[in-house]
Write an enzyme that holds these catalytic residues in place. Structure first.
Site, short mmCIF file in Angstrom:
data_model
loop_
_atom_site.label_atom_id
_atom_site.label_comp_id
_atom_site.label_asym_id
_atom_site.label_seq_id
_atom_site.Cartn_x
_atom_site.Cartn_y
_atom_site.Cartn_z
N LYS A 37 0.36 -1.47 -0.21
CA LYS A 37 0.20 -0.40 -0.07
C LYS A 37 0.73 1.28 0.02
O LYS A 37 1.89 1.21 0.26
CB LYS A 37 -0.75 0.26 0.73
N TYR A 267 16.12 29.71 7.69
CA TYR A 267 15.63 29.95 9.02
C TYR A 267 16.01 30.73 10.04
O TYR A 267 15.99 29.39 10.40
CB TYR A 267 14.42 29.52 8.68
C1 LIG Z 1 -0.45 -1.89 6.71
C2 LIG Z 1 -0.68 -3.32 6.83
C3 LIG Z 1 -0.62 -3.63 7.12
C4 LIG Z 1 1.85 -3.89 7.38
O1 LIG Z 1 2.17 -3.77 8.10
P1 LIG Z 1 3.57 -3.40 8.36
O2 LIG Z 1 3.67 -3.80 10.31
O3 LIG Z 1 4.33 -2.62 7.83
O4 LIG Z 1 4.54 -4.90 8.55
C5 LIG Z 1 -0.55 -5.79 7.78
N1 LIG Z 1 -1.95 -5.62 8.21
C6 LIG Z 1 -2.47 -3.91 7.68
C7 LIG Z 1 -4.01 -4.77 7.82
C8 LIG Z 1 -2.33 -3.49 7.40
O5 LIG Z 1 -3.52 -2.55 7.44
#
Ligand SMILES: *Cc1c(COP(=O)(O)O)cnc(C)c1O
Length: 374
Positions: A37, A267
Site C-alpha cells: 500500500k 530560516y
Molecule cells: C499496513 C498493514 C500491514 C503491514 O504492517 P507492517 O507493520 O508494515 O508489516 C498489515 N496488515 C494491515 C491490515 C495493514 O493495514
C-alpha cells in the site's frame, strides 16, 4: 563539467526486497502476503510487488482497490487483497480484476455478494472477512459479528461469495495485549466454523508479530515494513533481524560556501556558525519528505563523513556545516540507507523527527525520482 551523483534520488534495491521476503518466509514458515500500500511505503508499488513475488510472496495486500487495480494494470497477476473501501463502493471492478475484497461490515458483505462483473456475472466474490479483535479501527465489530458470519455462510452456500480468508490486525501494544487479540481471533474462527465457514487462510500478524510472536503466524503473515528491510522494534536494527533496507535516499551537494564565524544559517538563524566554516547545501526539503521536525538533528553523510542538519529544514533544501572538510559541489550526500554500509538508518531520522521509520520512507515525495537497482 559532468557530475557523477544524482541531484536527488531514492535508490530502491529490489534484490533486498526479494531477500527480505525469503528471510521472513524461512523464519515464519508460513505464506507471506506482501503489503505494498501507499506506493509500496514510498518505494514504488509495482516494482516492489514484483520483487516480493520473486522472493516467494504468494499474495499482495493494498489498502484500497484502486491500489490493487494499479498493480493489475502494471501486469501483476498474483492474488491481491484490498481492505479499505469508500462507503457505498461496489466491487464489480475488483471481482472482475480478481481482487479479493476485505470485508469489514455488513454493508461491505452485501456489496461483495452483489458484485456482478460483466465478464462473469455469476462468479462468487472472493472475500476476506476482517474482524475487529481490539484495535477499534476497521473490521467487523463484536456487536455485528454473529449476523455477519451467518450471512457470509449463507452467501457462500448460494455461491455469491467465497470466504478465502478471515483476518484481523494487532495493536502491537505489548505481548499481553497481542495475545489477548489472538485469543479473541481464535474465538472468532471457532464461531465462523460453527456457522460452516472454513477459510483457506487465517492471517493476523504484520511484520512485528510475524517476527516476535510465533503463535500469531497462523497460515500467513502480512509483511509491510519488513519487505522494505526496516525494523518495527525500537532498539533492534534491520541487521539484528537479518533484513536489508531497500531504500537509500541520496542527493549531491548543490552548493558550497565558506562563511565567517557568527554566520546565521537557514530560516530563523536557528543555527549559527561558531567559527569560520564550510557549509554544504543539500537539495532535499520537507516537500521531498525530509521532516522539518528533524531540523538541527537529522543525520546526514556528506562525502562519506557523518554530519547533522544545521538549522531549519526548508521546503526544498537544508544546510550542513562540514567544518574544514574538503567538500565540493556534486559530492554525494546520503540521508539514510543501509547502516551496514555506513549510512544513517531511516530509524535515526524517525527518532530525530519524533516519528517512526514507516513514516520516513512512506512520505518521500513525488519530486524524488525512484531508481531501482538490483
Ligand atoms: C499496513 C498493514 C500491514 C503491514 O504492517 P507492517 O507493520 O508494515 O508489516 C498489515 N496488515 C494491515 C491490515 C495493514 O493495514
Amino acid at each position: 563539467m559532468t557530475y557523477p551523483n544524482p541531484f536527488r534520488e531514492a535508490a530502491i534495491d529490489l534484490g533486498a526486497v526479494s531477500e527480505n521476503v525469503r528471510t521472513l518466509r524461512t523464519l515464519t514458515g508460513v505464506q507471506v502476503i506482501g503489503v505494498v500500500k501507499a506506493d509500496g511505503y514510498g518505494h514504488g508499488a509495482a516494482a516492489v510487488a514484483t520483487a516480493a513475488l520473486a522472493g516467494g510472496a504468494t499474495r499482495l495486500g493494498t489498502a484500497t482497490i484502486e491500489e490493487s487495480l494499479a498493480l493489475r494494470r502494471a501486469g501483476i497477476t498474483a492474488p491481491l487483497l484490498a481492505w479499505l473501501h469508500e462507503p457505498g463502493r461496489r466491487f464489480d471492478d475488483a471481482v472482475e480484476a480478481g481482487i479479493e475484497v476485505g470485508v469489514s461490515s455488513w454493508e461491505q458483505l452485501i456489496a461483495a455478494s452483489e458484485a456482478a462483473p460483466a465478464s462473469m456475472p455469476a462468479a462468487p466474490a472472493p472475500v476476506h472477512l476482517k474482524v475487529d479483535t481490539g484495535l477499534s479501527r476497521n473490521g467487523v465489530a463484536d456487536a455485528d459479528l454473529d449476523r455477519v458470519l451467518a450471512e457470509a455462510a449463507r452467501l457462500e452456500r448460494i455461491g455469491r461469495i467465497r470466504v478465502v480468508g478471515i483476518f484481523s490486525h494487532l495493536s502491537g501494544t505489548g505481548v499481553e495485549e497481542d495475545l489477548a487479540q489472538l485469543a479473541r481471533y481464535t474465538e472468532v474462527i471457532a464461531k465462523a466454523e460453527s456457522f460452516g465457514i472454513r477459510p483457506e487462510i487465517r492471517h493476523l500478524a504484520a511484520t512485528a508479530a510475524a517476527i516476535s510472536l510465533p503463535e500469531a503466524r497462523l497460515d500467513a503473515v502480512r509483511i509491510g515494513l519488513g519487505l522494505y528491510g526496516l525494523s518495527p522494534f525500537p532498539g533492534r536494527s534491520s541487521a539484528d533481524l537479518g533484513l536489508r533496507p531497500a531504500m537509500t535516499l541520496r542527493a549531491s551537494v548543490a552548493a558550497v560556501r565558506r562563511v565567517p564565524a557568527g554566520s546565521g544559517v537557514s530560516y530563523d538563524y536557528a543555527y549559527r556558525c561558531e567559527r569560520e566554516t564550510t557549509l554544504a547545501l543539500v537539495p532535499l526539503g520537507y516537500a521531498d519528505g525530509v521532516p522539518r521536525q528533524a531540523s538541527g538533528r537529522g543525520p546526514v553523510l556528506v562525502a562519506g563523513r557523518p554530519h547533522t542538519v544545521a538549522g531549519r529544514v526548508a521546503m526544498d533544501q537544508f544546510v550542513v556545516d562540514v567544518g574544514d572538510e574538503q567538500v565540493a559541489v556534486g559530492d554525494e550526500v546520503v540521508l539514510f540507507g543501509d547502516p551496514t554500509r555506513g549510512h544513517p538508518a531511516a530509524t535515526e531520522w524517525a527518532d530525530a523527527a519524533g516519528t517512526i521509520n514507516y513514516e520516513i520512507v512512506t512520505r518521500i515525495g513525488a519530486r524524488v525520482p525512484r531508481r531501482t537497482v538490483s
